[in-house]
Scaffold this motif. Sequence first.
Motif, PDB file in Angstrom:
ATOM      1  N   LEU A 183      33.737  47.868  36.536  1.00 39.73           N
ATOM      2  CA  LEU A 183      34.100  46.452  36.430  1.00 39.73           C
ATOM      3  C   LEU A 183      35.535  46.191  36.880  1.00 39.73           C
ATOM      4  O   LEU A 183      35.806  45.213  37.589  1.00 39.73           O
ATOM      5  CB  LEU A 183      33.905  45.967  35.002  1.00 39.73           C
ATOM      6  N   VAL A 184      36.443  47.061  36.487  1.00 35.97           N
ATOM      7  CA  VAL A 184      37.845  46.870  36.859  1.00 35.97           C
ATOM      8  C   VAL A 184      38.021  47.079  38.367  1.00 35.97           C
ATOM      9  O   VAL A 184      38.783  46.354  39.016  1.00 35.97           O
ATOM     10  CB  VAL A 184      38.746  47.819  36.036  1.00 35.97           C
ATOM     11  N   THR A 185      37.294  48.038  38.934  1.00 32.14           N
ATOM     12  CA  THR A 185      37.377  48.268  40.370  1.00 32.14           C
ATOM     13  C   THR A 185      36.861  47.075  41.158  1.00 32.14           C
ATOM     14  O   THR A 185      37.474  46.652  42.145  1.00 32.14           O
ATOM     15  CB  THR A 185      36.589  49.531  40.754  1.00 32.14           C
ATOM     16  N   SER A 186      35.746  46.512  40.726  1.00 34.62           N
ATOM     17  CA  SER A 186      35.212  45.349  41.438  1.00 34.62           C
ATOM     18  C   SER A 186      36.144  44.143  41.297  1.00 34.62           C
ATOM     19  O   SER A 186      36.306  43.361  42.247  1.00 34.62           O
ATOM     20  CB  SER A 186      33.806  45.016  40.958  1.00 34.62           C
ATOM     21  N   LEU A 221      40.304  40.527  43.902  1.00 30.74           N
ATOM     22  CA  LEU A 221      41.680  40.062  44.045  1.00 30.74           C
ATOM     23  C   LEU A 221      42.258  40.438  45.408  1.00 30.74           C
ATOM     24  O   LEU A 221      42.942  39.627  46.049  1.00 30.74           O
ATOM     25  CB  LEU A 221      42.559  40.630  42.929  1.00 30.74           C
ATOM     26  N   TYR A 222      41.969  41.652  45.859  1.00 33.07           N
ATOM     27  CA  TYR A 222      42.469  42.056  47.165  1.00 33.07           C
ATOM     28  C   TYR A 222      41.797  41.263  48.283  1.00 33.07           C
ATOM     29  O   TYR A 222      42.423  40.954  49.295  1.00 33.07           O
ATOM     30  CB  TYR A 222      42.283  43.557  47.385  1.00 33.07           C
ATOM     31  N   VAL A 260      29.597  47.542  44.393  1.00 28.86           N
ATOM     32  CA  VAL A 260      30.147  48.391  43.328  1.00 28.86           C
ATOM     33  C   VAL A 260      29.660  47.904  41.960  1.00 28.86           C
ATOM     34  O   VAL A 260      29.275  48.707  41.104  1.00 28.86           O
ATOM     35  CB  VAL A 260      31.688  48.419  43.400  1.00 28.86           C
ATOM     36  N   ALA A 261      29.648  46.600  41.744  1.00 29.45           N
ATOM     37  CA  ALA A 261      29.215  46.057  40.453  1.00 29.45           C
ATOM     38  C   ALA A 261      27.737  46.310  40.208  1.00 29.45           C
ATOM     39  O   ALA A 261      27.336  46.698  39.094  1.00 29.45           O
ATOM     40  CB  ALA A 261      29.515  44.562  40.398  1.00 29.45           C
ATOM     41  N   VAL A 262      26.909  46.126  41.217  1.00 27.97           N
ATOM     42  CA  VAL A 262      25.465  46.338  41.048  1.00 27.97           C
ATOM     43  C   VAL A 262      25.163  47.812  40.823  1.00 27.97           C
ATOM     44  O   VAL A 262      24.376  48.170  39.931  1.00 27.97           O
ATOM     45  CB  VAL A 262      24.693  45.780  42.262  1.00 27.97           C
TER      46      VAL A 262
END
Length: 84
Positions: A40-43, A48-49, A65-67
């Motif tokens: 979650l934090v990576t997505s 943001l990027y 990534v989230a899925v």
Amino acid sequence: MTYLIIGAIIYVLLDLVLLVRLVNGPTAADRLCAADSLDLVTSTALVLYSMYSGRAIYLDIALVVAVLGFVSTVFVSRYLEGRV
């Protein structure tokens, strides 16, 4: 615009903390929770990027990534329960 990149850097630092928890977790459930939070934090950092750079490809990557993180969390939790 710099606030977006600062937020993404903070999320990357949170990813490093979660990675330590993922490696050193005392139980499998702790590792699973850390892996789900890491996804979650990576997505979120990717979103943001993407807003900072103006490129939509990072939104697609964040969605994938989230899925994949959700699906892997469901499969591993079912495995830990003994249903698989």
